[in-house]
Scaffold this motif. Structure first.
Motif, short mmCIF file in Angstrom:
data_model
loop_
_atom_site.label_atom_id
_atom_site.label_comp_id
_atom_site.label_asym_id
_atom_site.label_seq_id
_atom_site.Cartn_x
_atom_site.Cartn_y
_atom_site.Cartn_z
N GLU A 14 0.88 -1.17 0.00
CA GLU A 14 0.00 0.00 0.00
C GLU A 14 0.91 1.21 0.00
O GLU A 14 1.65 1.45 0.96
N LYS A 16 1.41 5.08 0.10
CA LYS A 16 0.75 6.31 0.53
C LYS A 16 1.70 7.48 0.36
O LYS A 16 2.66 7.63 1.11
N THR A 20 -3.59 9.93 3.24
CA THR A 20 -3.64 9.12 4.44
C THR A 20 -4.61 7.97 4.21
O THR A 20 -5.35 7.95 3.24
N GLU A 21 -4.57 7.05 5.13
CA GLU A 21 -5.47 5.90 5.04
C GLU A 21 -6.91 6.33 5.28
O GLU A 21 -7.17 7.22 6.08
N GLN A 25 -8.94 0.92 6.08
CA GLN A 25 -8.47 0.57 4.74
C GLN A 25 -7.55 -0.65 4.75
O GLN A 25 -7.74 -1.58 3.97
N LEU A 26 -6.54 -0.63 5.61
CA LEU A 26 -5.57 -1.73 5.62
C LEU A 26 -6.21 -3.04 6.07
O LEU A 26 -5.88 -4.11 5.56
N PHE A 46 3.41 -1.28 4.13
CA PHE A 46 2.85 0.07 4.11
C PHE A 46 3.99 1.01 3.75
O PHE A 46 4.86 1.30 4.57
N PRO A 54 1.55 2.25 10.04
CA PRO A 54 0.23 1.90 9.54
C PRO A 54 -0.77 1.80 10.68
O PRO A 54 -0.38 1.58 11.83
N SER A 55 -2.05 1.95 10.39
CA SER A 55 -3.07 1.83 11.43
C SER A 55 -3.14 0.40 11.96
O SER A 55 -3.48 0.18 13.11
#
Length: 145
Positions: A14, A16, A20-21, A25-26, A46, A54-55
């Motif tokens: 992913e 970026k 932003t996410e 999303q992830l 990420f 990442p989240s």
């Protein structure tokens, strides 16, 4: 996304850049990949200019462009005899473009131009296609690339 049928392995990146996410999303991407490739080992990456977290840190690895460039450069050295001139030229141009528009040569993040390189890999019918787009920024400068 890159898939190895033989090794039953899937890599998902992913990317970026200047965004932003979105919410969850992830997690959605991970769930989708696990459903599509239930018996494969996944690697979720990420990729951001500065290695932002990442989240979903439990499942996604944080990666920055400086490390990506380092891996490509080392891979080019190790595989020098096996790379065609076209591939070498492509990788050298990619590295130059990433350094120019995403990170400066010192690895301090965005260049003063505030322009970016967007890339997308598509793997359809065992054919890997790479799309590169540069933007936003001065159209005259982009045309000269």
């Amino acid at each position: 996304m890159a898939v190895s049928e033989m090794n039953r392995f899937v890599i998902v990146i992913e990317n970026k850049v200047w965004s932003t996410e979105s919410n969850h999303q992830l997690r959605k991407y991970r769930k989708s990949i696990q459903e599509e490739f239930p018996h494969y080992r996944p690697l979720f990456i990420f990729l951001t200019p500065d290695g932002a977290s990442p989240s979903d840190e439990e499942n996604w690895l944080s990666f920055d462009y400086d490390h990506l460039i380092d891996i490509i450069e080392k891979g080019m050295i190790v595989n020098e005899e096996n790379l065609s001139q076209r591939i070498k030229l492509f990788l050298e141009q990619y590295i130059t473009t990433v350094r120019r528009y995403i990170v400066d040569d010192r690895g301090n993040g965005w260049t003063s131009s505030k322009r970016i390189l967007l890339f997308e890999f598509q793997n359809k019918n065992n054919k890997l296609t790479l799309y590169l787009k540069i933007g936003p920024g001065d159209p005259a400068l982009r045309q000269n690339l």
